[in-house]
Every structure is written in C-alpha cells, then in structure tokens.
Design an enzyme around this catalytic site. Structure first.
Site, PDB file in Angstrom:
ATOM      1  N   TRP A 193      -2.528 -37.911  53.185  1.00  0.00           N
ATOM      2  CA  TRP A 193      -1.831 -36.701  52.747  1.00  0.00           C
ATOM      3  C   TRP A 193      -2.060 -35.692  53.862  1.00  0.00           C
ATOM      4  O   TRP A 193      -3.180 -35.246  54.084  1.00  0.00           O
ATOM      5  CB  TRP A 193      -2.424 -36.218  51.432  1.00  0.00           C
ATOM      6  CG  TRP A 193      -1.635 -35.157  50.726  1.00  0.00           C
ATOM      7  CD1 TRP A 193      -0.601 -35.351  49.850  1.00  0.00           C
ATOM      8  CD2 TRP A 193      -1.831 -33.743  50.798  1.00  0.00           C
ATOM      9  NE1 TRP A 193      -0.145 -34.140  49.400  1.00  0.00           N
ATOM     10  CE2 TRP A 193      -0.865 -33.135  49.965  1.00  0.00           C
ATOM     11  CE3 TRP A 193      -2.712 -32.923  51.501  1.00  0.00           C
ATOM     12  CZ2 TRP A 193      -0.775 -31.767  49.803  1.00  0.00           C
ATOM     13  CZ3 TRP A 193      -2.618 -31.547  51.351  1.00  0.00           C
ATOM     14  CH2 TRP A 193      -1.655 -30.984  50.495  1.00  0.00           C
TER      15      TRP A 193
ATOM     16  N   CYS B 170      -5.814 -38.069  50.281  1.00  0.00           N
ATOM     17  CA  CYS B 170      -5.970 -39.330  50.995  1.00  0.00           C
ATOM     18  C   CYS B 170      -6.724 -40.348  50.144  1.00  0.00           C
ATOM     19  O   CYS B 170      -7.579 -39.978  49.348  1.00  0.00           O
ATOM     20  CB  CYS B 170      -6.751 -39.108  52.275  1.00  0.00           C
ATOM     21  SG  CYS B 170      -6.018 -37.875  53.331  1.00  0.00           S
TER      22      CYS B 170
ATOM     23  N   LYS C  37       4.298 -28.028  33.920  1.00  0.00           N
ATOM     24  CA  LYS C  37       4.741 -29.433  33.798  1.00  0.00           C
ATOM     25  C   LYS C  37       6.158 -29.581  34.302  1.00  0.00           C
ATOM     26  O   LYS C  37       6.490 -30.507  35.027  1.00  0.00           O
ATOM     27  CB  LYS C  37       4.715 -29.919  32.342  1.00  0.00           C
ATOM     28  CG  LYS C  37       3.406 -30.250  31.681  1.00  0.00           C
ATOM     29  CD  LYS C  37       2.615 -31.336  32.317  1.00  0.00           C
ATOM     30  CE  LYS C  37       1.809 -30.849  33.445  1.00  0.00           C
ATOM     31  NZ  LYS C  37       0.542 -30.595  33.585  1.00  0.00           N
TER      32      LYS C  37
ATOM     33  N   GLU D 236       1.306 -23.855  30.777  1.00  0.00           N
ATOM     34  CA  GLU D 236       1.188 -25.298  31.017  1.00  0.00           C
ATOM     35  C   GLU D 236       2.555 -25.982  30.913  1.00  0.00           C
ATOM     36  O   GLU D 236       2.886 -26.863  31.707  1.00  0.00           O
ATOM     37  CB  GLU D 236       0.171 -25.897  30.026  1.00  0.00           C
ATOM     38  CG  GLU D 236      -0.018 -27.398  30.075  1.00  0.00           C
ATOM     39  CD  GLU D 236      -0.511 -27.942  31.417  1.00  0.00           C
ATOM     40  OE1 GLU D 236      -0.863 -27.164  32.309  1.00  0.00           O
ATOM     41  OE2 GLU D 236      -0.495 -29.176  31.563  1.00  0.00           O
TER      42      GLU D 236
ATOM     43  N   ASN E  30     -11.021 -39.282  54.758  1.00  0.00           N
ATOM     44  CA  ASN E  30     -10.476 -38.369  53.768  1.00  0.00           C
ATOM     45  C   ASN E  30     -11.245 -37.060  53.921  1.00  0.00           C
ATOM     46  O   ASN E  30     -12.464 -37.063  53.921  1.00  0.00           O
ATOM     47  CB  ASN E  30     -10.695 -38.974  52.362  1.00  0.00           C
ATOM     48  CG  ASN E  30     -10.147 -38.092  51.263  1.00  0.00           C
ATOM     49  OD1 ASN E  30      -9.478 -37.090  51.529  1.00  0.00           O
ATOM     50  ND2 ASN E  30     -10.421 -38.455  50.022  1.00  0.00           N
ATOM     51  N   GLY E  31     -10.545 -35.950  54.109  1.00  0.00           N
ATOM     52  CA  GLY E  31     -11.234 -34.666  54.270  1.00  0.00           C
ATOM     53  C   GLY E  31     -10.744 -33.941  55.505  1.00  0.00           C
ATOM     54  O   GLY E  31      -9.685 -34.271  56.052  1.00  0.00           O
TER      55      GLY E  31
ATOM     56  N   LYS F 175      -2.839 -35.817  43.198  1.00  0.00           N
ATOM     57  CA  LYS F 175      -3.576 -35.855  41.930  1.00  0.00           C
ATOM     58  C   LYS F 175      -4.957 -35.237  42.092  1.00  0.00           C
ATOM     59  O   LYS F 175      -5.467 -34.591  41.196  1.00  0.00           O
ATOM     60  CB  LYS F 175      -3.694 -37.316  41.471  1.00  0.00           C
ATOM     61  CG  LYS F 175      -4.403 -37.507  40.150  1.00  0.00           C
ATOM     62  CD  LYS F 175      -3.505 -37.107  39.006  1.00  0.00           C
ATOM     63  CE  LYS F 175      -4.207 -37.155  37.672  1.00  0.00           C
ATOM     64  NZ  LYS F 175      -3.514 -36.267  36.707  1.00  0.00           N
TER      65      LYS F 175
ATOM     66  N   ARG G 285      -2.656 -40.705  43.747  1.00  0.00           N
ATOM     67  CA  ARG G 285      -3.352 -39.521  44.251  1.00  0.00           C
ATOM     68  C   ARG G 285      -2.464 -38.673  45.158  1.00  0.00           C
ATOM     69  O   ARG G 285      -2.783 -37.524  45.430  1.00  0.00           O
ATOM     70  CB  ARG G 285      -4.597 -39.946  45.038  1.00  0.00           C
ATOM     71  CG  ARG G 285      -5.626 -40.639  44.172  1.00  0.00           C
ATOM     72  CD  ARG G 285      -6.632 -41.379  45.014  1.00  0.00           C
ATOM     73  NE  ARG G 285      -7.455 -40.473  45.789  1.00  0.00           N
ATOM     74  CZ  ARG G 285      -8.632 -40.021  45.416  1.00  0.00           C
ATOM     75  NH1 ARG G 285      -9.126 -40.387  44.256  1.00  0.00           N
ATOM     76  NH2 ARG G 285      -9.332 -39.213  46.179  1.00  0.00           N
TER      77      ARG G 285
ATOM     78  N   GLU H 243       6.439 -29.086  38.177  1.00  0.00           N
ATOM     79  CA  GLU H 243       5.773 -30.158  38.925  1.00  0.00           C
ATOM     80  C   GLU H 243       6.655 -31.392  39.077  1.00  0.00           C
ATOM     81  O   GLU H 243       6.721 -31.975  40.149  1.00  0.00           O
ATOM     82  CB  GLU H 243       4.507 -30.629  38.172  1.00  0.00           C
ATOM     83  CG  GLU H 243       3.289 -29.771  38.335  1.00  0.00           C
ATOM     84  CD  GLU H 243       2.112 -30.335  37.536  1.00  0.00           C
ATOM     85  OE1 GLU H 243       1.055 -30.543  38.121  1.00  0.00           O
ATOM     86  OE2 GLU H 243       2.262 -30.588  36.322  1.00  0.00           O
TER      87      GLU H 243
ATOM     88  N   HIS I 146       8.624  -6.472  30.487  1.00  0.00           N
ATOM     89  CA  HIS I 146       8.244  -5.806  31.739  1.00  0.00           C
ATOM     90  C   HIS I 146       8.781  -6.542  32.963  1.00  0.00           C
ATOM     91  O   HIS I 146       8.166  -6.507  34.022  1.00  0.00           O
ATOM     92  CB  HIS I 146       6.721  -5.672  31.802  1.00  0.00           C
ATOM     93  CG  HIS I 146       6.170  -4.917  30.641  1.00  0.00           C
ATOM     94  ND1 HIS I 146       6.320  -3.557  30.503  1.00  0.00           N
ATOM     95  CD2 HIS I 146       5.529  -5.346  29.522  1.00  0.00           C
ATOM     96  CE1 HIS I 146       5.765  -3.175  29.360  1.00  0.00           C
ATOM     97  NE2 HIS I 146       5.286  -4.245  28.746  1.00  0.00           N
TER      98      HIS I 146
END
Ligand code: G6P
Length: 612
Positions: free
Chosen positions: A74, A2, A489, A485, A100-101, A607, A27, A492, A508
């Site tokens: 969000w 948020c 990427k 990573e 926010n929270g 974000k 964000r 995402e 394996h």
C-alpha cells in the site's frame, strides 16, 4: 495496509505465498510481489494491481523454491507500480526484503549509500533499508543476522520486515517495531505473516513477535533476540481462529457475510460475561480494574474511523449510566496535541485490528503521562491489546471486509457491558435497571436477526437510490453516532458523498442542501428524542427532501410523513445503536453492489492502517 507472507520448509513456497497474499488482500494494497530462491538463484517477481495479476505472471514458470517472501504493498513512498512493489534487492542482488511500515530517516541513509556507489531502482524507503543492511554486512564482515540488527538500531520509524539471502537458503530473518508480525511454527517449517490468516490452515502454533525483536530461522530452528542482543525463549501460543471464519462460505462478499454474522458475533462478545438469569456480569480482563473505573473522574476514549464512532456511543453510555465525564478523541488528533492527562485518568482505546498506528501512538502518549489504558480490540494478541494495562476482546471473529460491520456492533456491546459493570459498582444504576439491561442485552442477537427480515425491502430502497450523488444521515442522542457510521459505510464502499449530522444541527447548514434530489436517512426510533426527530423530519419534508426513516416497529406516525420506512424491533433505549445500525449497513452494501463497486476492497482504503 501492506501484507507480509514468508515461508521456509519443505513445501513449494510460491503457491503457498500467493495463497497467503490473497488471504491478506482484505487489508488493502496496490501491488504485490514474491522473491524466491530456486537453484541457487534469487529471483523477484512483482506486479502492480491485484495478487491475481502477479499470479498470472507466474503461471508459465516452473517454480519449485522451498523458501520465499511475498508482499502486498500500500504505497507510501513512491507511486504504486511494478518497480516500487516489494520485494526489493540489495545492491548486489544477493539479499531481498519485504517491509511493512515507514523508515523515516531513509533519505539521509540513502544519500550516504549513494555516495558509496549504491544504485537504487525504486523510490521506496524499503530498498534503502536492504542496501543499508548489505552495506553494514560488507563493511563489518558480520553475519546477516547481525547486520540486520545493527541496521535496525540506526533506523527511525516503524517496520515489520523479512529478509533472505541467496548465500543462506536455509535462513529467514524477521524483525518488528510498530507493525505486526506473526510466526507460524510447523513441523520443520515456519511461516511469517502480518496476521494469522495466511497461517491458520497449516498450523495453530504461533509466536507473536514483539517490538524490537529479531527472529531467525536457521537449520529448521527458530531463535529470537532483542535488538540489544539478549536471547528470548519463543513463546508459542495456540490460535483460536477457525479456517471457515476467514472464508466467504457461500456469500458474494465478506461484508454481507459479516453483516449476517452479527447475531452470533454479538452473542460471542457477551459469551461467558453475561448471565441475565443470575444477574451476572463480569469481564475477566477488567476484574482488577473495575474499582478504578468506578472511581475515575474522567475517561478519554481514543480510536479512528468506525472505532471512533463506537467511542461516541460509549460516551453516552458512560455518562448516562455511570455518570462519568467522557471525552472521545480521534487518536490522530489526540497524539499531536499536548493533551491534559492526569494519573487517575482512564483511557479506553478502541480498535478492531489492534494495529492502527495513530491509536497505538495515542495510548503510548497517555501511558507516558501515567494514565491507565483499557484496550477494546478484536484481534487477539494485537499490538494495542498488548500495549494496554487491561482490556476486553470483542470476540467478533476475523473481520475481512474493509468496511467494519460486526466489529462495530461487538465494540458497542463490550463497551455497553463495561459501562453497565462500572455503573453497578459505582451504584449509579438501580438493581432493577441493571437486571433489566442484562435481560435486554440477551435479546439483542434475536432482534438483529429480526432486522434481516427487512433485507428485501432495504434492497428495493437501495435500487431507487443507487445513483444518488449525496446522502444525509441524521440522528439524535445515541443515534447520532449511528448516523455518522451510516454515512461512513455509504461513502467507504459506494463512493457516494454522505454526511452524518446530529439532527438538530441540520438547521445550521445542511438544510441548505435539501431539495427533491436529496435522500435523507433519519434514525427515528421511539426514544427520548422521538418528538424532536419528528419535527426535524417535518423540516426536511417541507423542503421536499426524500426521507428514509429507521423507525421502531409499530410506529404509526412517521410512516405517514416519510417516503420509506424500515422498521427495527423495540429495544431498551441504551441498546438502540445495536439494532438501528443494521439497516444502514445493508443499505450501503446493496447500493455499492448495484453500483458495481468492489465492496470488500474499496479503492484507496486499507483494513488495517499501520502508518500514521
Ligand atoms: C481503517 C478501516 C476502518 C476502521 C479504521 C480504524 O480506516 O478501513 O474500517 O474503522 O481503520 O481501524 P481499527 O482497526 O483501529 O478499528
């Protein structure tokens, strides 16, 4: 997550808030809204979707408010829709709140309020909070500010809130616990926001609100008090951020701008800290702790997402250079175990935003057990930076693209510096290696620049694999976290399923997936595991996998074995991730663009993850 923007002053609040919300779009969010006091009326406008959807709803209205609050949401409690979007009204519609929270005990409070006749419009915990504030205000006849304080004393959870009342159009009240809130102090005007990006074009004077603080702007003055009612003198700091760093500057997306910024951001993360010609390496924030680091028997690294990958790189660095035992933990797992932490343990918390709820909780836990906390954060003044005993900022500049790129290389750079400084102090590296590493570090920005010369080639490879359904990334040693990573990427931003593995582990399980449709990205630079990785490539080729290999320039063997090669310059093995990750960032970017994805704001991602 948020985003909060609020304004009180002499400007028109609505366009300023909308612009601020757009600055916070990076964000991640699913709906947005504003509340404005105009002509003695409190009105709320909200909309599911983008801030531009909200904006178009407002275009035909003549809004001239000088006070307002705005929010990007969000979803946590209740699906993303117009009703659940913030701001929310109190029962009598005289108060409005943005939040926010998460209010964890909202259900019990709500039940109690329903019994008192409150009617709720939304499924959110936030609406419960503003009704609760209203209830306290009415029952006790106290001021709004006091009602906010009393309500927050009862609340369990995390919050950054801003509240306003139609009865007091010269007042804004804000508070925080666990979610960031910055106050911009202008001339006869004040700005509130989740981070400094909406504020920077108006003022560079800011106050970072601390946990358990309530800020009140009344009659053009700012006052701050603790939840226990003690007054505090607002500490005004100067923002160091420049406006251009939060704009696209001619690039199509923030992500590609940030990828191309890396030669500079890596240099910035070393600026003033490394001078190879004088064999100088010093991190100001760690100066008083370097002996403690060198004497430590164990370092625990905590982080999430890309920051956790930087932690995995650091594990190799500290073990190799400083011979210190390192454990790297997902912050979310660490905090809910009963981890064994001893008083002389060092915990390094890595976080771009400095606000990730799980990382913050992990360090609070470690602190309570007596560990020393080092923060490696990008956002100056962030919660994790402030909760740490010491630390080093990464100085990558604002990172707006949700997929982290320059923050990762800056984290790896700073962690490399810390590992080298510790090894030097401990005497586990020779003077010669120490000097050589500093010299090599200074060449990294130019070498990253050199990788960009392959951008057109990487674009061609991206074109060929645009519609691949899966990808495997393999690497060994320092290139194993880079493989993780690279896979992160890709998933995402392109939504292609991708897995990173240590190359030897392929046998394996993942090898069962290899056929002529499976692209496999090998991190195959010339290092101590080169021969081993060559064998792994053969294993994949024998099963007709299509191999894209990241190789060291001048390699003549691997190009004869694989389908595509991307060269990176030769660097000291310790510094490999700083160059080998760059082609992977570009590959995922180009594939995502070719698939028409929203690169900077991928679906469902945020974000800054301020809820656990
Ligand atoms: C989110 C972001 C990632 C980031 C992770 C940790 O998931 O989308 O890019 O790596 O959070 O964030 P932090 O700010 O703590 O590095």
């Amino acid at each position: 997550m948020c985003g909060i923007v609020a304004y009180i002053g002499n400007r028109e609040a609505c366009p300023l808030i909308i612009k601020g919300l757009k600055r916070l779009e990076y964000r991640g969010y699913d709906s947005s809204g504003v509340a404005l006091i105009e002509d003695s009326e409190l009105n709320i406008y909200k909309k599911k979707g983008k801030v531009s959807d909200l904006e178009s709803q407002l275009t035909d209205k003549n809004l001239n408010a000088k006070i307002g609050i705005g929010h990007t949401r969000w979803a946590t409690h209740g699906e993303p829709n117009d009703v659940n979007a913030h701001p929310h009204f109190s029962n009598d519609r005289k108060l409005a709140i943005i939040h926010n929270g998460i209010i964890e005990n909202y259900a019990a409070i709500k039940q109690n309020l329903i019994q008192k006749g409150h009617v709720f419009q939304s499924a959110t915990d936030t609406e419960v909070l503003i009704h609760f504030i209203e209830d306290i205000q009415k029952e006790t006849g106290t001021s709004l500010e006091e009602a906010v304080r009393l309500a927050l004393l009862e609340v369990v959870g995390a919050y950054a809130i801003v509240v306003m009342s139609v009865d007091f159009p010269d007042q804004l009240i804000a508070a925080r616990k666990g979610s960031p809130l910055v106050i911009g102090v202008g001339k006869d005007e004040f700005f509130f926001a989740s981070d400094a990006t909406p504020i920077i074009e108006y003022t560079k004077d800011v106050v970072y609100l601390d946990d358990y603080e309530v800020a009140v702007v009344r009659d053009g003055k700012l006052s701050i008090q603790n939840l226990d009612n003690t007054q505090k003198v607002p500490y005004i700091q100067k923002l160091e951020m420049e406006l251009e760093t939060i704009e696209k500057g001619g690039y199509d997306h923030f992500m590609i701008k940030e990828i191309f910024e890396q030669p500079r951001s890596i240099a910035d993360s070393m600026r003033g800290r490394v001078r190879a010609d004088e064999a100088h390496l010093q991190l100001g924030g760690l100066a008083n702790y370097i002996d403690k680091l060198a004497a430590s028997e164990r370092i625990v690294i905590v982080g999430c997402g890309t920051s956790w990958h930087a932690g995995l790189v650091a594990e190799y660095l500290f073990e190799e250079l400083a011979r210190i035992n390192v454990e790297v933990e997902y912050a979310s797992e660490f905090r809910y175990r009963n981890p064994v932490i001893k008083e002389n343990d060092i915990v390094i918390a890595i976080s771009q935003s400095g606000e990730t709820a799980d990382t913050l909780a992990a360090i609070e836990l470690a602190k309570s057990k007596g560990a020393t906390i080092f923060g490696v954060c990008n956002v100056v003044g962030s919660s994790i930076a402030r909760a740490s005993h010491a630390g080093a900022y990464t100085h990558a500049g604002p990172e707006i693209g949700v997929a982290s790129t320059k923050a990762f290389t800056a984290q790896v750079t700073v962690l490399t510096l810390i590992a080298i400084a510790t090894a030097k102090r401990k005497g586990t590296i020779s003077e010669e290696t120490y000097r050589q590493l500093l010299v090599e570090l200074e060449t990294i920005p130019a070498k990253v620049e050199q990788v960009f010369e392959n951008a057109a080639k990487i674009k061609e490879i991206a074109f060929i694999f645009t519609y691949a359904r899966n990808f495997i990334y393999l690497g060994r040693g320092l290139n194993f976290p880079v493989a993780l990573e690279g896979a992160l990427k890709l998933k995402e931003i392109s939504y292609i399923h991708a897995e990173g593995y240590p190359a030897a582990e392929m046998k394996h399980g993942p090898i069962a997936l290899i056929d002529e449709d499976m692209p496999v990205v090998f991190l195959a630079t010339k290092d101590s595991s080169y021969e081993k990785i060559v064998s792994n490539i053969q294993e994949v080729k024998a099963r007709k996998g299509r191999v894209i290999a990241i190789v060291t320039e001048g390699d003549t063997l691997i190009p004869t074995m694989v389908d595509f090669v991307i060269e990176v310059p030769k660097v000291h093995e310790i510094l490999t991730p700083l160059v080998s990750v760059i082609p992977l960032q570009l590959l995922s970017y180009y594939i995502a663009v070719m698939r028409g994805r929203n690169v900077d704001q991928p679906r469902n991602l945020a974000k800054s993850v301020t809820v656990e």
